[in-house]
Design a protein around this motif. Structure first.
Motif, short mmCIF file in Angstrom:
data_model
loop_
_atom_site.label_atom_id
_atom_site.label_comp_id
_atom_site.label_asym_id
_atom_site.label_seq_id
_atom_site.Cartn_x
_atom_site.Cartn_y
_atom_site.Cartn_z
N GLY A 1 0.40 -7.45 -5.27
CA GLY A 1 -0.65 -6.46 -5.43
C GLY A 1 -0.13 -5.11 -4.97
O GLY A 1 0.47 -5.02 -3.89
N ILE A 2 -0.34 -4.07 -5.76
CA ILE A 2 0.19 -2.74 -5.44
C ILE A 2 -0.96 -1.74 -5.52
O ILE A 2 -1.57 -1.57 -6.59
CB ILE A 2 1.31 -2.32 -6.42
CG1 ILE A 2 2.37 -3.42 -6.53
CG2 ILE A 2 1.96 -1.02 -5.95
CD1 ILE A 2 3.38 -3.18 -7.65
N ALA B 1 0.85 -1.19 0.00
CA ALA B 1 0.00 0.00 0.00
C ALA B 1 0.89 1.23 0.00
O ALA B 1 1.84 1.32 0.78
CB ALA B 1 -0.92 0.01 1.21
N ILE B 2 0.57 2.20 -0.88
CA ILE B 2 1.40 3.39 -1.04
C ILE B 2 0.58 4.63 -0.75
O ILE B 2 -0.52 4.80 -1.28
CB ILE B 2 1.92 3.51 -2.49
CG1 ILE B 2 2.67 2.24 -2.91
CG2 ILE B 2 2.81 4.74 -2.65
CD1 ILE B 2 2.93 2.19 -4.41
N LYS C 1 2.69 9.11 -5.69
CA LYS C 1 2.12 7.78 -5.46
C LYS C 1 2.02 6.98 -6.76
O LYS C 1 2.40 5.81 -6.82
CB LYS C 1 0.72 7.90 -4.84
CG LYS C 1 0.71 8.48 -3.44
CD LYS C 1 -0.69 8.49 -2.84
CE LYS C 1 -1.62 9.46 -3.54
NZ LYS C 1 -1.22 10.88 -3.36
N THR C 2 1.49 7.62 -7.81
CA THR C 2 1.30 6.90 -9.06
C THR C 2 2.65 6.56 -9.69
O THR C 2 2.83 5.46 -10.24
CB THR C 2 0.45 7.73 -10.03
OG1 THR C 2 -0.84 7.95 -9.44
CG2 THR C 2 0.27 7.02 -11.36
N THR C 3 3.59 7.47 -9.62
CA THR C 3 4.94 7.18 -10.12
C THR C 3 5.54 5.99 -9.40
O THR C 3 6.08 5.07 -10.03
CB THR C 3 5.85 8.41 -9.96
OG1 THR C 3 5.33 9.49 -10.73
CG2 THR C 3 7.28 8.10 -10.41
N MET C 4 5.42 5.97 -8.07
CA MET C 4 5.98 4.86 -7.30
C MET C 4 5.28 3.55 -7.66
O MET C 4 5.93 2.50 -7.80
CB MET C 4 5.83 5.14 -5.80
CG MET C 4 6.32 4.01 -4.89
SD MET C 4 8.05 3.53 -5.19
CE MET C 4 8.89 5.08 -4.85
N ARG C 5 3.97 3.59 -7.80
CA ARG C 5 3.25 2.37 -8.16
C ARG C 5 3.73 1.83 -9.50
O ARG C 5 3.98 0.64 -9.66
CB ARG C 5 1.76 2.66 -8.19
CG ARG C 5 0.88 1.42 -8.37
CD ARG C 5 0.28 1.39 -9.76
NE ARG C 5 -0.51 2.55 -10.03
CZ ARG C 5 -0.89 2.92 -11.24
NH1 ARG C 5 -0.50 2.24 -12.30
NH2 ARG C 5 -1.61 4.01 -11.43
N VAL D 1 3.40 -4.63 3.15
CA VAL D 1 4.32 -3.50 3.22
C VAL D 1 3.51 -2.22 3.02
O VAL D 1 2.76 -2.10 2.05
CB VAL D 1 5.42 -3.58 2.13
CG1 VAL D 1 6.33 -2.36 2.20
CG2 VAL D 1 6.22 -4.86 2.28
N ALA D 2 3.66 -1.29 3.95
CA ALA D 2 3.02 0.02 3.82
C ALA D 2 4.11 1.06 3.58
O ALA D 2 5.08 1.14 4.34
CB ALA D 2 2.25 0.37 5.09
#
Length: 450
Positions: A168-169, A117-118, A124-128, A191-192
């Protein structure tokens, strides 16, 4: 269209979840938008009003008004209010948002892969997307699409989880206090990740401390063996047993420094060098965060280092376009005071033989800090060759040319004034440029000029 035509949810599963033993059809997908519904979908008719748990959505529509449109597109069944009648197979519930959440919870229960979870104020979207790229060689991935990170986007993404995937991200966002905790508990991550806390969407929060506490709530859904990955600067604000911090501070568990053209990363007494496409501090910090997530997932980076050189930015997050010697930096997806200052600093420090232009859209949802934030950004922008501002936030900035809206700008005239070697930054809140597809029109106009 569903590529494999395999059921996402079998009729028996839906019957068990909602106590409907005679539910008649398998479901190929989940939709909440009749415009994008395809054959085999369950169409969920959200009411538009999320109730007291979440902030009110402006101009929200009631999905029950679009049930017939969804059926015409081939919806296999409809989740609707108990009192709503339709000839299509029904999945009747008291509240359709609760129904979506219930389906999402069932999806999480059957998902055996590792879940990340981000959250954060920016990136956020870049990291995902980066995590999708980095994990792709290791197994199947299911992830959020677009920026589906709110009270309907997160459960929608979860409910679409396939039966089998290794990872799952999911993005988790907030506009109001108390939104992240229930979303984190729904996602139940292994993982958060908290990327950062910046003054974005702060208008509904009392202060930065309140916003920080909201972001830290991403860890509330962690399972007992889960890991919280967060900036080193926030280490002292949490009590989780399993923490992993990142940052340029050498005290961070994952730290890094830029040496010549290499980014040297340190973790657990081990150092390794990475080739990365960017040198800006915010991008490099995100690289460290991604490495932190990979370590938290117990993934060996050996042999994966090459992937960091190939990481890509989602559209509207700082992408560079070259047209006839003119560089357009598309950072139009969104803006907050910190990201705006970073973008301007990057433009001022860039090596360019031409002039530097900035088209700046107002920053929204800033509450009481709005006037000061726009004034501070304007002061930095004064160093540029030319600045155009848009929206009420910049109305009193007294810098360059000001427009109420992008509709008031003569784009052809603006483009005619550009020369080879010039750089144009486009950045502002989502409604200013992104929703109007302004950069696409700018690039089109540039190409037509030449």
């Amino acid at each position: 269209m569903h590529l494999n035509n395999q059921p996402l949810w079998r009729a028996g599963e839906i019957g068990d979840i909602f106590n409907l033993p005679k539910f008649p059809v398998d479901l190929l997908g989940i939709s909440i938008d009749s415009r994008t519904t395809v054959a085999g979908d369950l169409f969920i008719a959200l009411s538009g009003d999320p109730g007291p748990r979440f902030g009110v959505i402006e101009n929200a529509r009631n999905g029950h008004d679009f049930v017939q449109a969804a059926i015409a597109k081939g919806a296999a069944a409809v989740m609707c209010r108990n009192d709503f009648d339709t000839d299509s197979p029904r999945l009747p519930v008291v509240d359709t948002l609760d129904g979506l959440w219930k389906l999402a919870g069932a999806a999480r229960s059957r998902f055996d892969g590792k879940v990340v979870a981000i959250t954060g104020s920016a990136g956020k979207t870049t990291m995902r997307r980066w995590l999708e790229q980095l994990l792709a060689p290791l197994g199947g991935i299911h992830a959020s699409v677009g920026s589906y990170n709110n009270h309907w986007g997160v459960p929608l993404s979860l409910s679409r989880s396939p039966r089998a995937a290794d990872y799952g991200i999911f993005e988790v966002g907030t506009n109001h206090p108390g939104e992240i905790e229930p979303l984190s508990e729904l996602v139940a991550p292994d993982v958060a990740l908290l990327l950062n806390v910046l003054p974005a969407h702060i208008g509904n929060f009392a202060n930065m401390q309140a916003l920080t506490e909201e972001k830290l709530a991403i860890a509330s859904g962690l399972n007992e063996e889960g890991t919280f990955v967060l900036p080193e600067s926030l280490r002292d604000k949490v009590t989780q047993r399993s923490l992993l911090t990142f940052g340029f501070d050498k005290a961070a568990d994952v730290s890094g420094q830029l040496l010549d053209d290499k980014f040297v990363v340190s973790f657990g007494g081990i150092e390794f060098s990475l080739d990365v496409p960017w040198k800006s501090p915010e991008r490099l910090t995100s690289v460290l965060a991604a490495i932190g997530v990979l370590y938290a997932l117990k993934i060996d980076l050996s042999g994966l280092e090459y992937l960091f050189k190939t990481l890509e930015l989602p559209v509207g997050r700082g992408n560079r376009h070259e047209v006839a010697g003119i560089t357009v930096i598309d950072d139009s997806y969104n803006a907050n005071p910190a990201s705006m200052k970073m973008a301007l600093s990057g433009l001022l420090q860039s090596e360019s033989y031409g002039r530097s232009f900035a088209l700046l859209g107002e920053m929204q949802e800033l509450g009481s800090i709005a006037k000061t934030a726009h004034s501070e950004v304007a002061e930095i922008a004064r160093e540029l060759d030319k600045v155009l501002t848009f929206g009420a936030g910049f109305e009193e900035s007294n810098i360059g040319e000001h427009y109420v809206s992008t509709d008031d700008l003569d784009l052809i005239e603006f483009v005619q004034g550009l020369c080879a070697g010039d750089t144009v930054l486009v950045k502002g809140s989502n409604k200013v440029f992104w929703k109007k597809q302004f950069v696409r029109e700018l690039l089109k106009t540039l190409k037509e000029r030449d």
